[in-house]
Design a protein around this motif. Sequence first.
Motif, short mmCIF file in Angstrom:
data_model
loop_
_atom_site.label_atom_id
_atom_site.label_comp_id
_atom_site.label_asym_id
_atom_site.label_seq_id
_atom_site.Cartn_x
_atom_site.Cartn_y
_atom_site.Cartn_z
N ILE A 86 -2.92 11.86 1.74
CA ILE A 86 -1.50 12.18 1.55
C ILE A 86 -1.25 12.63 0.12
CG2 ILE A 86 0.84 11.24 1.59
CD1 ILE A 86 -0.20 9.23 3.74
N LEU A 87 -1.82 11.90 -0.83
CA LEU A 87 -1.63 12.24 -2.24
C LEU A 87 -2.22 13.60 -2.56
CD1 LEU A 87 -0.53 11.11 -4.94
CD2 LEU A 87 -2.81 10.17 -5.37
N GLY A 88 -3.39 13.90 -1.98
CA GLY A 88 -4.02 15.20 -2.19
C GLY A 88 -3.16 16.34 -1.69
N ALA A 89 -2.58 16.16 -0.49
CA ALA A 89 -1.72 17.21 0.08
C ALA A 89 -0.46 17.39 -0.78
CB ALA A 89 -1.33 16.84 1.51
N TYR A 90 0.07 16.28 -1.29
CA TYR A 90 1.26 16.37 -2.14
C TYR A 90 0.95 17.12 -3.43
CZ TYR A 90 4.79 14.89 -5.51
OH TYR A 90 5.75 14.88 -6.50
N ARG A 91 -0.18 16.82 -4.04
CA ARG A 91 -0.52 17.47 -5.30
C ARG A 91 -0.92 18.92 -5.11
NH1 ARG A 91 -3.81 12.30 -8.02
NH2 ARG A 91 -1.92 11.17 -8.67
N ASP A 92 -1.57 19.24 -3.98
CA ASP A 92 -1.97 20.64 -3.74
C ASP A 92 -0.77 21.51 -3.39
OD1 ASP A 92 -4.59 19.93 -4.22
OD2 ASP A 92 -5.14 19.79 -2.10
N PHE A 93 0.21 20.93 -2.70
CA PHE A 93 1.45 21.63 -2.36
C PHE A 93 1.16 22.95 -1.65
CE2 PHE A 93 5.83 23.10 -2.91
CZ PHE A 93 6.54 21.91 -2.86
N THR A 94 0.42 22.85 -0.56
CA THR A 94 0.07 24.05 0.20
C THR A 94 -0.03 23.70 1.68
OG1 THR A 94 -1.47 25.91 0.31
CG2 THR A 94 -2.44 23.70 0.03
N THR A 153 0.84 -1.21 0.00
CA THR A 153 0.00 0.00 0.00
C THR A 153 0.87 1.25 0.00
OG1 THR A 153 -0.19 0.03 2.45
CG2 THR A 153 -1.86 -1.21 1.22
N LEU A 154 2.03 1.16 0.65
CA LEU A 154 2.97 2.27 0.66
C LEU A 154 3.62 2.44 -0.72
CD1 LEU A 154 4.66 4.44 1.99
CD2 LEU A 154 6.04 2.65 3.06
N VAL A 155 3.99 1.31 -1.33
CA VAL A 155 4.57 1.35 -2.66
C VAL A 155 3.59 1.97 -3.66
CG1 VAL A 155 5.47 -0.04 -4.57
CG2 VAL A 155 6.07 -0.62 -2.21
N HIS A 156 2.31 1.61 -3.53
CA HIS A 156 1.28 2.17 -4.41
C HIS A 156 1.22 3.69 -4.28
CE1 HIS A 156 -3.20 2.58 -5.59
NE2 HIS A 156 -2.45 2.61 -6.65
N LEU A 157 1.27 4.19 -3.05
CA LEU A 157 1.26 5.64 -2.82
C LEU A 157 2.46 6.30 -3.49
CD1 LEU A 157 0.20 8.22 -1.36
CD2 LEU A 157 1.68 7.56 0.56
N MET A 158 3.64 5.74 -3.30
CA MET A 158 4.86 6.30 -3.88
C MET A 158 4.77 6.33 -5.40
SD MET A 158 7.47 4.29 -1.30
CE MET A 158 9.01 4.74 -2.10
N GLY A 167 -4.81 2.73 4.13
CA GLY A 167 -6.10 2.53 3.50
C GLY A 167 -6.29 3.52 2.36
N ASP A 168 -7.35 3.34 1.58
CA ASP A 168 -7.62 4.25 0.46
C ASP A 168 -7.73 5.69 0.94
OD1 ASP A 168 -7.60 2.14 -1.27
OD2 ASP A 168 -9.78 1.92 -1.37
N GLU A 175 -4.71 -3.97 10.99
CA GLU A 175 -5.65 -5.08 10.87
C GLU A 175 -4.88 -6.39 10.98
OE1 GLU A 175 -7.85 -6.52 7.04
OE2 GLU A 175 -9.00 -4.85 7.89
N GLN A 176 -5.29 -7.24 11.91
CA GLN A 176 -4.65 -8.54 12.11
C GLN A 176 -3.14 -8.42 12.23
OE1 GLN A 176 -6.00 -11.02 8.90
NE2 GLN A 176 -8.01 -11.38 9.82
N ALA A 177 -2.72 -7.53 13.11
CA ALA A 177 -1.31 -7.34 13.47
C ALA A 177 -0.47 -6.69 12.37
CB ALA A 177 -0.66 -8.65 13.89
N HIS A 178 -1.12 -6.24 11.28
CA HIS A 178 -0.38 -5.56 10.22
C HIS A 178 -0.93 -4.16 10.00
CE1 HIS A 178 1.98 -9.00 9.28
NE2 HIS A 178 0.96 -9.73 8.86
N SER A 179 -0.01 -3.25 9.72
CA SER A 179 -0.40 -1.87 9.41
C SER A 179 -0.37 -1.66 7.90
CB SER A 179 0.55 -0.88 10.10
OG SER A 179 0.48 -1.02 11.50
#
Length: 501
Positions: A421-429, A182-187, A414-415, A407-411
């Motif tokens: 995070i992606l919105g804040a990166y794209r807005d850059f403000t 999920t982290l790789v997808h964000l990156m 989520g969508d 969830e079930q001992a793993h972090s």
Amino acid sequence: MTTTSPKRITQRELESYLWGAAVLLRGLIDAGDYKQYIFPLVFLKRLSDVYDEEHAAALEVYDDEELADLPENHRFAIPDGAHWADLRKITSNIGTALKAAMRAIESANPDTLTGVFGDGEWTNKDLLPDSTLSDLIEHFSTKTLSVANLPEDELGQGYEYLIKKFADDSGHTAQEFYTNRTLVHLMTMMLKPQPGESVYDPTCGTGGMLISTVAELKRQGKEWRNLRLYGQELNYGTSAIAKMNLFLHGIADGHVAHGNTLAKPAFLDAHGRLRTFDVVLANPPYSIKTWNRAAFAKDPYGRNMWGVPPQGRADYAFFQHIAKSLDPKTGRAAVLFPHGVLFRREEVALREALVKSNLLEAVIGLGPGLFYNSPMEAVVIILRATKSAERQHKVLFINAVNEVAREQAHSFLGDQHQTKILGAYRDFTDVDGFAAVATLDQIEAKAYNLAIPLYVSGSTTSNGSTVESVDVALVSWREAATTANAAIGDVLALLRQEIAQ
């Protein structure tokens, strides 16, 4: 000639089938070594079944066995005696036969499959007796891994499942071969890979980050087959799994090299300089101490442009390698690092040079537990060779420590966390308590310390209370200590003057 309809293998069936092989190895080898033996067997079975599938399709057309065997009807060659069906007939010295078959297939496909089966100890009967290998071969023989039964994406997902399971089962952090997807997808979404671009991972593990760029283009319905993927991996067995992984995902233009990226980078241009890439995704090993600092000080590729990192931490060696690997026009990178790269005192000169390079675009602090079997927090650093006009000489800081689900001992992210995070990166403000934009002058005023709480005000914990970061407290303490030292120096100077008089 009639053909039987394919028996599609569901994802659940596939996972049970793959993990069933691991059960057969329990008690014989360490769980951390399962991957060295199970992945090559699955791959050998897949190659054999796909070869048979291609043969059957060609036979439908030509109705001639010899014509159906012609190389142009197959994506790869399987020499006589190296097919899965041949190996099922072996009853003794099975490990020797397996190893010979794997090496024969690698030799017959030098452009695509060199080194793909790794270096497992197949002939060690104390480790893998004939009875165990026979059980494994018969277990994998229960399903036909043709493309019709199991399309490339679905088998690739099965491989990802197994990689994760091995990370869980081994009891290790398994960082060298698994990064939270999920982290790789964000990156990947932050870098927006485009059709036809080159993508590079200097410490690629099993190739998950490279594959994520293909998955993102598929998700958008864009052409993905012309992506050019490049990876280098120090661990030989892991680099072999990466090669298999790319192949099983249907990636034709994938290049995985085995070797030490800092000591001997694998991808050079025609002039012997570091090759540059459009997209770089990386999760380098953290703060390694056993690296050749003396050689890096005289690096022939010019990767010490910011300086030479301390012996105890090679983070900025990988950092500079990545920066040097960016295409000067289109290059952009997303890199996972420990938070220490943002504020460690011994790296201040390197950090100053990084900031002054104007490559740094964003610093994103992540929540805990996004690495399997490890509570460690990390930071995503975004570099961009050519920033847009409004982002010139500025850096975005995001405090996403609370954007994590468990969830079930793993972090995981989520969508909703990825979207925020992606919105804040794209807005850059600026976003109060979450994101802030700092100029290079403002960063200079903080002595090039990049600790996120120095810039994002109102940082909160998971229970909503405002906290002062340890990083901020440390900076404040150092500033106070510097002031105190100066004051003491002034007093001592006055005392010396008094004594002299």
